[in-house]
Design an enzyme around this catalytic site. Structure first.
Site, short mmCIF file in Angstrom:
data_model
loop_
_atom_site.label_atom_id
_atom_site.label_comp_id
_atom_site.label_asym_id
_atom_site.label_seq_id
_atom_site.Cartn_x
_atom_site.Cartn_y
_atom_site.Cartn_z
N LYS A 1 0.82 -1.27 -0.20
CA LYS A 1 0.05 -0.20 -0.13
C LYS A 1 0.89 1.24 -0.06
O LYS A 1 0.60 2.21 -0.79
CB LYS A 1 -0.86 -0.01 1.25
CG LYS A 1 -1.93 1.07 1.43
CD LYS A 1 -2.96 0.83 2.33
CE LYS A 1 -3.42 2.27 2.74
NZ LYS A 1 -4.38 2.24 3.70
N GLU B 1 10.51 -4.64 4.73
CA GLU B 1 10.62 -6.18 4.22
C GLU B 1 10.37 -6.25 2.90
O GLU B 1 11.08 -7.02 1.94
CB GLU B 1 9.74 -6.88 5.25
CG GLU B 1 10.04 -6.90 6.54
CD GLU B 1 9.20 -5.74 7.46
OE1 GLU B 1 9.16 -4.87 6.93
OE2 GLU B 1 8.91 -6.34 8.47
N GLY C 1 -5.00 -1.91 5.05
CA GLY C 1 -4.15 -3.02 4.35
C GLY C 1 -4.96 -4.35 4.71
O GLY C 1 -4.93 -5.25 3.70
N ARG C 2 -5.49 -4.56 5.71
CA ARG C 2 -6.04 -5.89 6.15
C ARG C 2 -7.53 -6.16 5.50
O ARG C 2 -8.10 -7.08 5.80
CB ARG C 2 -5.97 -6.13 7.82
CG ARG C 2 -6.65 -5.04 8.19
CD ARG C 2 -6.03 -5.24 10.00
NE ARG C 2 -6.73 -4.19 10.64
CZ ARG C 2 -5.88 -3.04 10.90
NH1 ARG C 2 -4.96 -3.08 10.14
NH2 ARG C 2 -6.56 -2.02 11.52
N GLU D 1 -4.92 -7.05 14.52
CA GLU D 1 -4.39 -5.67 14.24
C GLU D 1 -5.68 -4.62 14.19
O GLU D 1 -5.26 -3.38 14.75
CB GLU D 1 -3.58 -5.63 12.72
CG GLU D 1 -2.76 -4.56 12.71
CD GLU D 1 -1.97 -4.68 11.46
OE1 GLU D 1 -2.58 -4.57 10.18
OE2 GLU D 1 -0.63 -4.71 11.33
N HIS E 1 -5.28 -34.00 17.06
CA HIS E 1 -4.04 -34.81 17.52
C HIS E 1 -3.15 -33.66 17.96
O HIS E 1 -1.92 -34.08 18.06
CB HIS E 1 -3.67 -35.19 16.27
CG HIS E 1 -4.52 -36.10 16.02
ND1 HIS E 1 -4.91 -37.62 16.51
CD2 HIS E 1 -5.64 -36.07 15.07
CE1 HIS E 1 -5.84 -38.18 15.69
NE2 HIS E 1 -6.31 -37.43 15.05
N LYS F 1 9.17 -0.77 14.41
CA LYS F 1 9.69 -0.55 13.19
C LYS F 1 10.75 0.46 13.20
O LYS F 1 12.00 0.27 12.63
CB LYS F 1 8.75 0.00 12.08
CG LYS F 1 7.62 -1.07 11.67
CD LYS F 1 6.71 -0.22 10.55
CE LYS F 1 5.42 -0.99 10.15
NZ LYS F 1 4.50 -0.44 9.40
O1 F6P Z 1 3.00 -3.17 9.78
C1 F6P Z 1 1.66 -3.45 9.65
C2 F6P Z 1 1.36 -2.91 8.38
O2 F6P Z 1 1.05 -1.63 8.14
C3 F6P Z 1 -0.27 -3.66 7.98
O3 F6P Z 1 -1.30 -2.87 8.59
C4 F6P Z 1 -0.03 -3.65 6.61
O4 F6P Z 1 -1.01 -4.52 6.19
C5 F6P Z 1 1.33 -4.22 6.39
O5 F6P Z 1 2.10 -3.41 7.24
C6 F6P Z 1 1.83 -3.89 4.86
O6 F6P Z 1 1.89 -2.64 4.63
P1 F6P Z 1 1.96 -2.31 3.11
O7 F6P Z 1 0.95 -2.87 2.17
O8 F6P Z 1 2.26 -0.66 3.10
O9 F6P Z 1 3.45 -2.69 2.68
#
Ligand code: F6P
Length: 551
Positions: free
Chosen positions: A200, A206, A260-261, A346, A377, A506
């Site tokens: 987003k 990462e 995002g979610r 979240e 199990h 972060k």
């Molecule tokens: O660290 C949490 C978060 O902001 C989530 O809410 C989001 O889904 C994810 O990181 C990834 O963010 P982006 O789509 O901006 O890379």
């Protein structure tokens, strides 16, 4: 505590001595505790709840203005108050002609334009008109993203495996651990691989680090000019996408009013659409839209997401349950627990109310689970006999996507139904002793063993039953949970659409990174410094061993 909460607390105390078995055996139980929504059958009969409970919960919903907040969300008001944004994921699957306004502006034309672009892209991948740089057809898309830019697409793509188009497969890389990208690409051919960089913000550390590594992998094999044929992006930030080196033409847009979610319905779902074909992606949107209409229009007492969200608050706050288990008896839903973990934890793992005051109630459950029968199990022992009550959600299809003649699917269904029944009814001491005596055991052994076999029962669960896990059903299930989580958040008075709690970690990681790379020393507190020093010492030991081996 408000009047509605006080009434619920008193009522919960009265219910503690009532057995769930006696509630279930009421012949009229199904009238109020079984809900049918199109093909989705939601069984709530195994809840520690009576008609009075539901009435009290509905009073709580009224007191907390759940329907007014729902209407505000559908109307595009900035319900994400700390970020001053609407939360309009419902617009992404609005298959009706109704306009949906974000702060007075109809977002539907932009939504439709991106959907058209996605369809064109999917078709081009499928019919081979979009090729790699060397002219070969793309056979694998690798989505690089994390959190909401990963979990929805992985969960849905796995859920819809039987619907995958032939000749194309989807893979996912989220973890910045280099092993994830390396393992995922180890058997891939760069010439036939396309990366979807899904972020987003296009600023997530990462994702960008993995995207750069993937770029190197493509460039080493095919040269710089191959990037435009092997990378597309999904983002709200065109400038950052361009800076990364992806042509804005190859970017699929979405908007800051999509959390995002809550974004798998947007272009973030591109990997799903490529895997199953755009028509099936649309079926998923249609299923979700059905639930949106139900949530928007059904009166609270009939409204399944409202009732589910209220029951969650009932267990969390009046029964002090800390966790809820997600138990899909459906192998293709194996990533559903992880997906719901983010959606719920979240969204609602918060301690501050909209007005800035601390919450007076417990919020989000710890959400966890595994597909059945595997969990039986492993951790079901604790669900049945542990000292903590864990409400469970069972998911089961009437028919398998993989029909066989050998009865395995019937075994799966029977196990699912049996677990819910065992949790609810248990077995008391007298029943156990009777069974042991009947087996011929002597009295001393009966007395020693029976207490260990007692099953307390009274453990609540929901069973969601559907015909078969197809794209529309998946859309229904996920939209149902989105709205359920929204209802919880309204009851608790929190902003379900922000996630400030992820920021500090972060920030600290960026501060500590130079110490880990060795560029500086002494970042972080005493424990962090000690652990960082230990990392360097262990690395030195490994290097010394490697040098000795070479020597
Ligand atoms: O660290 C949490 C978060 O902001 C989530 O809410 C989001 O889904 C994810 O990181 C990834 O963010 P982006 O789509 O901006 O890379």
């Amino acid at each position: 505590m408000s009047d509605a909460w006080n009434a619920l607390a008193t009522h919960a105390d009265q219910l503690r001595s009532v057995s769930l078995a006696s509630l279930i055996d009421d012949p009229n139980r199904c009238d109020r505790f079984v809900r049918q929504l199109g093909e989705l059958h939601v069984d709530l009969t195994r809840h520690l709840a009576t008609n009075e409970t539901i009435d009290l919960l509905l009073s709580l919903a009224e007191e907390r203005s759940v329907t007014a907040m729902r209407d505000a969300m559908f109307a595009g008001e900035p319900v994400n108050t700390t970020e001053h944004r609407p939360a309009l994921h419902v617009a992404l699957r609005n298959t009706s002609d109704r306009p949906i306004l974000a702060e007075g502006h109809d977002v539907m034309p932009a939504v439709h334009a991106v959907l058209r672009k996605m369809r064109k892209f999917c078709n081009a991948i499928h019919d081979g008109t979009w090729t790699g740089a060397s002219g070969r057809r793309i056979d694998t898309v690798v989505n690089i993203g994390i959190g909401g830019s990963d979990l929805g697409p992985v969960m849905a793509t796995e859920a819809l495996r039987p619907w995958w188009s032939s000749g194309i497969r989807a893979r996912f890389v989220s973890n910045v651990d280099p092993s994830h990208l390396a393992d995922t690409t180890s058997d891939l051919d760069p010439a036939t691989t396309l990366f979807i960089i899904a972020s987003k913000t296009f600023g997530t550390q990462e994702t960008l680090a993995n995207a750069h590594a993937a770029r190197r992998w493509i460039v080493e094999a095919l040269g710089d000019e191959a990037v435009s044929r092997h990378f597309v992006a999904v983002s709200t930030n065109a400038e950052r996408v361009e800076n990364f080196g992806i042509d804005p033409e190859n970017m699929f847009e979405f908007w800051d009013w999509v959390g995002g979610r809550y974004s798998m319905w947007s272009a973030i779902g591109l990997s799903i659409a490529v895997a199953v074909g755009f028509d099936q992606f649309e079926r998923m949107l249609e299923g979700a839209h059905e639930i949106d209409c139900h949530f928007r229009d059904a009166p609270p007492a009939e409204n399944i997401p409202i009732v589910l969200g209220l029951l969650d608050c009932w267990y969390r706050d009046c029964w002090q349950c800390q966790s809820r288990a997600v138990l899909p008896y459906d192998q293709h839903l194996h990533r559903l627990p992880a997906y719901l973990q983010q959606l719920e934890m979240e969204s609602n793992g918060k301690r501050t109310r909209l007005d800035g005051s601390p919450t007076t109630h417990g919020t989000a459950f710890v959400v966890w689970g595994e597909p059945g029968t595997n969990g039986q199990h492993s951790f079901h022992q604790m669900l049945h006999q542990g000292t903590t009550m864990v409400p469970c959600d069972f998911f089961i299809a009437a028919e398998s996507c993989e029909p066989t003649e050998d009865g395995r699917y019937d075994m799966l269904v029977a196990n699912c139904l049996a677990q819910a029944e065992a949790l609810a009814r248990g077995r008391d001491l007298a029943q156990i002793e009777g069974a042991l005596r009947a087996s011929g055991m002597d009295e001393a052994d009966v007395a020693a063993l029976a207490p260990h076999k007692v099953m307390p029962g009274n453990r609540p669960s929901t069973t969601m039953l559907y015909k078969r896990l197809d794209p529309a059903t998946l859309g229904r299930l996920i939209a149902l949970h989105e709205h359920r989580v929204f209802v919880q958040g309204v009851i608790w008075g929190i902003d379900s659409f922000d996630q400030w709690g992820v920021e500090l970690g972060k920030h600290l990681a960026n501060e500590i990174l130079p110490s880990v790379t060795g560029a500086t020393f002494g970042s972080g507190d005493a424990t962090t410094q000690h652990l960082t020093a230990r990392v360097h010492a262990l690395r030195n030991e490994l290097r010394a061993v490697a040098r000795r081996c070479v020597g």
